[in-house]
Write an enzyme that holds these catalytic residues in place. Structure first.
Site, mmCIF file in Angstrom:
data_model
loop_
_atom_site.group_PDB
_atom_site.id
_atom_site.type_symbol
_atom_site.label_atom_id
_atom_site.label_comp_id
_atom_site.label_asym_id
_atom_site.label_seq_id
_atom_site.Cartn_x
_atom_site.Cartn_y
_atom_site.Cartn_z
ATOM 1 N N GLY A 624 72.253 -29.526 -7.923
ATOM 2 C CA GLY A 624 71.687 -29.211 -6.614
ATOM 3 C C GLY A 624 72.077 -30.266 -5.610
ATOM 4 O O GLY A 624 72.679 -31.292 -5.948
ATOM 5 N N GLN A 625 71.761 -29.977 -4.381
ATOM 6 C CA GLN A 625 72.145 -30.881 -3.295
ATOM 7 C C GLN A 625 71.165 -30.660 -2.162
ATOM 8 O O GLN A 625 70.877 -29.517 -1.791
ATOM 9 C CB GLN A 625 73.567 -30.523 -2.834
ATOM 10 C CG GLN A 625 73.948 -31.027 -1.449
ATOM 11 C CD GLN A 625 74.670 -32.340 -1.510
ATOM 12 O OE1 GLN A 625 75.600 -32.501 -2.282
ATOM 13 N NE2 GLN A 625 74.249 -33.275 -0.685
ATOM 14 N N GLY A 627 69.273 -32.661 1.558
ATOM 15 C CA GLY A 627 69.418 -33.686 2.579
ATOM 16 C C GLY A 627 69.185 -35.069 2.011
ATOM 17 O O GLY A 627 69.754 -36.054 2.451
ATOM 18 N N GLY A 629 69.880 -36.068 -1.037
ATOM 19 C CA GLY A 629 71.012 -36.477 -1.869
ATOM 20 C C GLY A 629 71.264 -35.439 -2.940
ATOM 21 O O GLY A 629 70.758 -34.324 -2.862
ATOM 22 N N LYS A 630 72.054 -35.822 -3.925
ATOM 23 C CA LYS A 630 72.403 -34.863 -4.966
ATOM 24 C C LYS A 630 71.373 -34.861 -6.084
ATOM 25 O O LYS A 630 70.682 -35.848 -6.313
ATOM 26 C CB LYS A 630 73.777 -35.208 -5.547
ATOM 27 C CG LYS A 630 74.897 -34.930 -4.564
ATOM 28 C CD LYS A 630 76.241 -35.319 -5.121
ATOM 29 C CE LYS A 630 77.318 -34.947 -4.112
ATOM 30 N NZ LYS A 630 78.615 -35.523 -4.465
ATOM 31 N N VAL A 631 71.316 -33.746 -6.788
ATOM 32 C CA VAL A 631 70.431 -33.637 -7.933
ATOM 33 C C VAL A 631 71.286 -33.364 -9.169
ATOM 34 O O VAL A 631 72.152 -32.489 -9.152
ATOM 35 C CB VAL A 631 69.418 -32.487 -7.744
ATOM 36 C CG1 VAL A 631 68.445 -32.454 -8.914
ATOM 37 C CG2 VAL A 631 68.677 -32.646 -6.440
ATOM 38 N N LYS A 645 67.114 -37.041 -9.065
ATOM 39 C CA LYS A 645 67.332 -36.929 -7.619
ATOM 40 C C LYS A 645 67.891 -38.261 -7.150
ATOM 41 O O LYS A 645 67.196 -39.260 -7.171
ATOM 42 C CB LYS A 645 65.964 -36.726 -6.952
ATOM 43 C CG LYS A 645 65.800 -35.458 -6.172
ATOM 44 C CD LYS A 645 64.328 -35.279 -5.791
ATOM 45 C CE LYS A 645 64.064 -35.696 -4.371
ATOM 46 N NZ LYS A 645 62.689 -35.367 -3.943
ATOM 47 N N ASP A 741 56.501 -28.331 2.779
ATOM 48 C CA ASP A 741 57.789 -27.656 2.607
ATOM 49 C C ASP A 741 57.733 -26.681 1.426
ATOM 50 O O ASP A 741 58.614 -26.670 0.585
ATOM 51 C CB ASP A 741 58.916 -28.687 2.440
ATOM 52 C CG ASP A 741 60.288 -28.093 2.769
ATOM 53 O OD1 ASP A 741 60.337 -27.011 3.398
ATOM 54 O OD2 ASP A 741 61.303 -28.697 2.390
#
Ligand SMILES: *[C@@H]1O[C@H](CO)[C@@H](O)[C@H](O)[C@H]1NC(C)=O
Ligand SMILES: *[C@@H]1O[C@H](CO)[C@@H](O)[C@H](O)[C@H]1NC(C)=O
Ligand SMILES: *[C@@H]1O[C@H](CO)[C@@H](O)[C@H](O)[C@H]1NC(C)=O
Ligand SMILES: *[C@@H]1O[C@H](CO)[C@@H](O)[C@H](O)[C@H]1NC(C)=O
Ligand SMILES: *[C@@H]1O[C@H](CO)[C@@H](O)[C@H](O)[C@H]1NC(C)=O
Length: 952
Positions: A624-625, A627, A629-631, A645, A741
């Site tokens: 995943g990606q 805001g 950073g990358k996961v 994360k 969120d």
């Protein structure tokens, strides 16, 4: 080669500019004009001290604020050519000495608080091209002398208290194109002499005390595009039949003018796009000739029209709004109006037929989903069951067209530096790129459309091209309809791939906007500049604006900056590419003070452990990606699968803040919350380590490409689980937490499809009772979240309540039912479902892959979801009520679960149920990649967090 040539050219121009400026600086201002400026200053009141340098030295050479000077060939002095004092909080009066600025081209005092009258001496400044005195408190009458300004192109005195007649002398303004006199107290007739103006494009005289008749002679104008005269009193007069002969007319707006007589044939106006004749006393029937095919808006409401609705409204391909409400029309409800409209994206149609005498409706009346038909107050609502059943008969007030907001930036971007007015550009292709924007208050003064949504993209293309910007440099923060109707927008202009505009770009942008050099497509009509917010550019700005640069010099600088921008974008591309390397080499150590705190129940991991778990952060491990950073999916040494994360360089926070976040997360334990296992905080690296969710996000399973669709029972259990997780945050966590969120990509599914709420990155502590034990009902914060899920009330008021999470959850519930995304192809899920729900036929919107459910379950679930999505905060249920209702729905499920399959579902008497035995759905997990996103939605691997990208 060509590029090199361009560069040389720009370089030469820049050199020329410097030379030009040098020459200018050797001069002084003409003494008469310098004295005139001192007199002008003397009669102004300047509470904010914006004109503080107006008492020092020479006006053009030490460069007073808001003054632009030029040299003219006839003498050795500098002359004041522009006075630009937009929105400077000035009050007082405009001194007659202004007439001594004999070379003035622009007189701009927009949006101040000037009182007194417009000095007749202005009529002596024959060079004037632009007079913008709108938005003040000016009174008195319009001086006849203005009529002698042969070069005047634009006169804006709107929004003042000016009275008396429109001078006949205005007929001599041979260069006049834009005459904006609206919202004053002008009286008398519109002089028929204005028809002599050869160039007149826009005549705006709405909201005055003008009286009739409307001059038929205006039809002789050669270029009139907009005639807007609403809210005057032309009592007794009728609409001149001659107006059918204005070949250039795009908009005719005569709302609330006490007009009588019949509606003339207007089918001869080839480009007519907007016709408003509402709130008059017009009689007779609607002319039967077809209006121009470009028409978007027809408002004939609140007149005394009789007869039937003619067929001529049918097949207009651009129609957005037609109202005949409040007349005496009879006969049948027309059923082919939408026949030539292509409903794509945000395209919508409102047909308001309320309060007439319509008595029949065709047997098959099937308006498209995007069309709203209103029939309340017609006999047909008493006689036709099908009209009532179709939900067409409820009383509805047609609100203004929807307002809107731009995309929001992902919350996971680290805060921008505080030393200037840095912000993220949500439209930028580079996520989390901080830059200093210019704010522009912008208003479409007389637009030719009723609904902006389907024209937004055209507006973006149009305006950025006129401003010489890339489309992504423009961000429409929000837009809202105001009286007029006028469309008020707040725009932000961002530099292209650099953090700052250079000052000549700022000057150029302001010059283009305030000098009305931006030509929008006719459909948008004239614009108003409401303000131009310089932010951090303010300190330098006045100096540069008045440095005496001519237009040619500005063009040269602009060419130079474009070259520089190209160079900068190359540099930043290289920079971005460098950042992609696996190991970070730049040491940020000095920025982060270290707090090595032990948090109970949470493990500390070293960078090496993390690298080992992810095969050195190999791309194949990325799931995943966002805001932030990358996961990555990782396997710890003991074999445990985890989701890691990894903060993007820009998202790194101080160790203290990071620890606070971990400490907070570590205290949250619930079956329906993703648990934090540990963290890593080392050497420019910050990572959060979570339990791995093998079944990925809820969104993945709702997407059309999902291999094994979820059945109703699974969806209900997921809804219940997610609700319980959020309820825990609201009521059990200490202190309480608002998620902020909630969305389908933040609801993860474990191996047994148990829903777990993820990503508390947005969490803010809920308000706690103050000393006296009173609980503030909300906390005010900067608006954050994901488009499509944002509580509209929160967006408007910035007041965050637990009901904001309820709204977002409501959207997730709608997604569960329909499979739609919150915003899909420009359609908003709430609106779509509401429309279907009101129409009584929900079969078209329910996800066809729901294999088992009873209609009662579906309707209860749907009405709960819609309750959560109401605009009114108070009308939404609390989390506890939601959990209770979902539990109640669950208890309705038959024990064996999938017994009834609904293939066609309608609410009301005609509901059809088909019993069938559906294959029981097994949920194998093997094929699913666990994916874990920190933000954004479907575009997990695009490298761009979707929350930060404008859908265009
Ligand atoms: C103008 O003056 C009025 C009071 O006379 C005040 O309410 C308003 O805020 C002022 N507007 C500006 C822009 O200064
Ligand atoms: C306009 O200028 C003329 C001279 O050009 C002068 O005689 C006259 O007084 C001026 N009018 C006003 C109203 O200032
Ligand atoms: C227009 O200007 C001419 C002279 O150029 C003058 O004779 C006439 O009176 C003016 N018209 C009006 C309406 O002021
Ligand atoms: C309709 O509008 C489009 C642009 O909005 C324009 O190009 C076209 O010429 C118009 N058609 C007519 C018949 O005026
Ligand atoms: C419409 O009303 C006018 C009076 O305003 C009347 O003369 C006419 O006959 C009416 N027409 C119809 C079709 O009812």
């Amino acid at each position: 080669m060509a590029r090199f040539g361009g560069f040389l050219y720009a370089a030469i121009l820049v050199v020329l500019c410097i030379f030009h400026v040098d020459v200018v600086r050797a001069q002084i201002t003409h003494p008469t004009e310098a004295n005139a400026l001192r007199a002008i200053r003397g009669s102004l009141i300047d509470p904010m001290n914006n004109l503080k340098n107006w008492n020092r030295g020479d006006p053009c050479t030490p460069r007073w604020a808001g003054i632009i000077c030029e040299k003219i060939p006839s003498d050795a002095y500098l002359h004041v050519t522009e006075l630009q004092l937009l929105k400077m909080n000035l009050s007082g009066t405009l001194a007659p000495e202004v007439g001594l600025l004999s070379q003035l081209k622009t007189l701009d005092f927009m949006w101040n608080n000037l009182t007194g009258s417009i000095p007749k001496e202005i009529g002596n400044i024959t060079t004037l091209k632009l007079i913008t005195l709108n938005g003040n408190q000016l009174s008195g009458t319009l001086p006849d002398e203005i009529g002698s300004l042969q070069n005047l192109n634009r006169l804006q005195i709107d929004e003042n208290q000016i009275s008396g007649p429109i001078p006949k002398s205005f007929a001599n303004l041979t260069s006049m194109r834009h005459l904006h006199l609206n919202n004053n107290s002008l009286s008398g007739q519109i002089p028929s002499e204005l028809s002599r103006l050869p160039e007149l494009l826009h005549l705006l005289v709405d909201s005055n005390n003008l009286s009739g008749p409307l001059p038929p002679k205006l039809a002789e104008t050669r270029s009139l595009k907009i005639l807007q005269a609403d809210n005057n009193n032309f009592s007794g007069s009728s609409i001149p039949a001659a107006y059918n002969n204005i070949p250039t007319l795009l908009k005719l707006s005569l709302r609330n003018c006490s007009l009588q007589g019949v509606i003339p044939d207007l089918s001869g106006i080839p480009q007519l796009g907007y016709l408003d004749l509402s709130w008059n006393q017009l009689t007779g029937s609607i002319p039967t000739n077809k209006l121009a095919s470009n028409i978007t808006t027809i408002d004939l409401s609140h007149n005394f029209l009789n007869g039937t609705i003619p067929a001529n409204f049918s097949g207009l391909p651009n129609l957005q709004f037609l109202s005949i409400e409040g007349n005496r029309l009879d006969g049948a409800v027309p059923s082919a109006i939408w026949s030539n409209i292509t409903f794509t994206g945000n395209r919508s149609l409102v047909l308001d037929f309320q309060s007439n005498s319509l008595d029949t409706i065709p047997a098959t009346f099937e308006p498209p989903k995007a069309a709203t038909v209103l029939l309340f107050g017609n006999p047909v609502c008493d006689s036709s069951n099908s009209a009532r059943a179709a939900g067409l008969c409820q009383p509805t007030s047609v609100n203004e067209a929807p307002s809107g907001q731009g995309p929001q930036v992902s919350i996971n971007c680290a805060p921008c530096p505080k030393d200037k007015t840095y912000e993220y550009n949500p439209s930028s292709p580079i996520p989390c790129f901080c830059a200093v924007p210019l704010g522009v208050g912008f208003r479409l003064k007389s637009p030719g459309i009723a609904d902006f949504r389907s024209y937004k993209e055209a507006f973006e293309i149009d305006s950025t091209s006129e401003l010489h910007l890339q489309i992504y440099q423009l961000y429409i923060e929000h837009y809202i309809w105001e009286a007029g109707p006028r469309l008020n927008m707040h725009l932000k202009l961002f530099p292209s791939n650099t953090t700052l505009f250079n000052m000549s770009e700022v000057v150029q942008l302001r010059h283009l906007l305030a000098g009305w050099e931006v030509t929008l497509s006719d459909i948008f009509g004239p614009y108003e500049l409401l303000n131009f917010t310089l932010g951090s550019y303010a300190d330098e700005f006045p100096t540069v604006v008045s440095s005496g640069l001519s237009k040619g010099a500005l063009a040269g600088i602009l060419a130079g900056t474009i070259t520089a921008a190209i160079a900068m974008s190359v540099v930043s591309t290289i920079f971005i590419m460098k950042r992609r390397s696996k190991r970070r080499t730049v040491s940020r150590r000095s920025l982060l003070s270290r707090f090595s705190v032990k948090v109970d129940g949470v493990r500390f991991f070293t960078f090496e452990e993390m690298a080992g778990a992810t095969n050195d952060f190999d791309d194949s491990a990325q799931v995943g990606q966002g805001g932030y950073g990358k996961v990555y999916k990782g396997n710890l040494a003991d074999g445990t699968a985890v989701a890691i994360k990894r903060a993007h360089e820009d998202s790194l926070q101080g160790s203290k803040e990071f620890c606070t976040e971990i400490e907070l997360l570590s205290r949250l334990h619930h079956r329906n919350l993703v648990s934090l296992i540990g963290y890593c905080d080392e050497e420019d690296e910050q990572m959060l380590v979570y339990e791995f969710m093998p079944n990925g996000t809820l969104r993945d399973h709702l997407s059309v490409t999902s291999k094994i669709p979820l059945n109703f029972s699974q969806r209900l259990h997921i809804a219940l689980g997610a609700s319980k997780g959020i309820l825990y945050l609201h009521t059990e966590a200490d202190p309480p937490i608002f998620h902020r969120d909630v969305k389908a990509t933040n609801i993860l599914l474990d191996s047994k499809f148990v829903a777990k709420v993820a990503d508390f990155g947005l969490s803010r502590l809920a308000p706690v009772p103050d000393i006296e034990g009173t609980l503030p009902a909300h906390i005010s914060t900067v608006v954050k979240g994901t488009p499509g899920y944002l509580d509209p009330e929160y967006f408007l008021t910035h007041k965050l309540t637990e009901k904001s999470d309820v709204y977002s959850l409501g959207i997730v519930l709608l997604e569960l039912l329909t499979g739609m995304k919150p915003i899909q192809h420009g359609k908003n899920i709430v609106r779509e479902v509401n429309t279907a729900y009101r129409s009584g036929d929900i079969s078209g919107i329910i996800d066809s892959r729901i294999s088992s459910c009873s209609p009662e379950c579906i309707t209860r679930f749907l009405s709960l979801a819609l309750k959560c999505c109401q605009d009114e905060t108070d009308a939404r249920p609390y989390m506890a009520e939601i959990v209770r209702e979902l539990d109640a729905i669950r208890s309705l499920l038959p024990e064996g679960e999938d017994l009834v399959s609904v293939t066609s579902m309608e609410i009301g008497s005609s509901a059809t149920l088909t019993k069938s035995t559906s294959n029981s759905v097994t949920t194998t997990t093997g094929e699913h990649f666990g994916s874990f996103q920190t933000s954004g939605s479907g575009r997990a691997h695009s490298g761009i967090p979707s929350g930060t990208v404008a859908p265009r």
